[in-house]
Design a protein around this motif. Structure first.
Motif, PDB file in Angstrom:
ATOM      1  N   ASN A 155       0.824  -1.205   0.000  1.00  0.00           N
ATOM      2  CA  ASN A 155       0.000   0.000   0.000  1.00  0.00           C
ATOM      3  C   ASN A 155       0.858   1.255   0.000  1.00  0.00           C
ATOM      4  O   ASN A 155       0.536   2.229  -0.678  1.00  0.00           O
ATOM      5  N   GLU A 156       1.935   1.235   0.757  1.00  0.00           N
ATOM      6  CA  GLU A 156       2.829   2.399   0.805  1.00  0.00           C
ATOM      7  C   GLU A 156       3.464   2.640  -0.559  1.00  0.00           C
ATOM      8  O   GLU A 156       3.573   3.778  -1.017  1.00  0.00           O
ATOM      9  N   SER A 157       3.869   1.564  -1.209  1.00  0.00           N
ATOM     10  CA  SER A 157       4.457   1.682  -2.548  1.00  0.00           C
ATOM     11  C   SER A 157       3.435   2.243  -3.537  1.00  0.00           C
ATOM     12  O   SER A 157       3.762   3.136  -4.330  1.00  0.00           O
ATOM     13  N   GLU A 158       2.208   1.725  -3.497  1.00  0.00           N
ATOM     14  CA  GLU A 158       1.148   2.234  -4.372  1.00  0.00           C
ATOM     15  C   GLU A 158       0.873   3.704  -4.095  1.00  0.00           C
ATOM     16  O   GLU A 158       0.670   4.493  -5.019  1.00  0.00           O
ATOM     17  N   LYS A 159       0.865   4.078  -2.825  1.00  0.00           N
ATOM     18  CA  LYS A 159       0.603   5.459  -2.423  1.00  0.00           C
ATOM     19  C   LYS A 159       1.663   6.387  -3.007  1.00  0.00           C
ATOM     20  O   LYS A 159       1.331   7.409  -3.619  1.00  0.00           O
ATOM     21  N   VAL A 160       2.926   6.026  -2.851  1.00  0.00           N
ATOM     22  CA  VAL A 160       4.016   6.861  -3.343  1.00  0.00           C
ATOM     23  C   VAL A 160       3.930   7.012  -4.865  1.00  0.00           C
ATOM     24  O   VAL A 160       4.049   8.117  -5.399  1.00  0.00           O
ATOM     25  N   ASN A 161       3.683   5.912  -5.563  1.00  0.00           N
ATOM     26  CA  ASN A 161       3.593   5.963  -7.020  1.00  0.00           C
ATOM     27  C   ASN A 161       2.416   6.815  -7.487  1.00  0.00           C
ATOM     28  O   ASN A 161       2.554   7.604  -8.424  1.00  0.00           O
TER      29      ASN A 161
END
Length: 115
Positions: A35-41
Motif C-alpha cells: 500500500n505504501e508503494s502504491e501510495k508513493v507511485n
C-alpha cells in the motif's frame, strides 16, 4: 493424567496459534508495504500531471497557490492509503496470542481437589 493431556494440548494449541499470528502479521506487513508503494507511485503521478498542467499553462509552479494546490492533491491522494495503514496497524496490534499459564491451571486443579 487428564491434566497432563490438557496441558500438552494447550501448549500445542498455543504454538499453532503463535505460528498463525506470525503468518498473519507477515501478511499485514506485506500489505502495508504494498500500500505504501502504491501510495508513493500514485502521488508522484498526480503531482507530475498537475505540474505538467501548470507548465502547459505557462506557470512555473513557484507561487503560493500552486504549492497549496499540490499539497491538497498530495493529501487527498494519500488519504485512502493512510486509512488503510491505520486499519492495518490496528489489525497488527490485535494479532497477539495469549500464553497459557500452566502453573495457574495446576494450582486451580489442586485447589479444586483440596476444596
Amino acid at each position: 493424567m487428564g491434566q497432563l493431556v490438557s496441558d500438552v494440548t494447550k501448549v500445542l494449541d498455543y504454538k499453532n496459534a503463535k505460528n498463525e499470528a506470525k503468518s498473519e502479521r507477515q501478511k499485514i506487513l506485506s500489505d502495508m508495504a504494498m500500500n505504501e508503494s502504491e501510495k508513493v507511485n500514485l502521488i508522484k503521478k498526480v503531482l507530475a500531471a498537475q505540474r505538467a498542467k501548470y507548465g502547459a499553462s505557462g506557470n512555473t509552479g513557484d507561487g503560493f497557490s500552486e504549492n497549496a494546490v499540490l499539497k491538497r492533491l498530495r493529501d487527498e491522494t494519500a488519504e485512502p492509503f493512510d486509512k488503510k495503514y491505520k486499519t492495518n496497524s490496528e489489525k497488527l496490534k490485535k494479532t497477539k496470542v495469549k500464553k497459557p499459564n500452566l502453573v495457574k491451571n495446576w494450582l486451580s486443579k489442586i485447589d479444586d481437589i483440596a476444596g
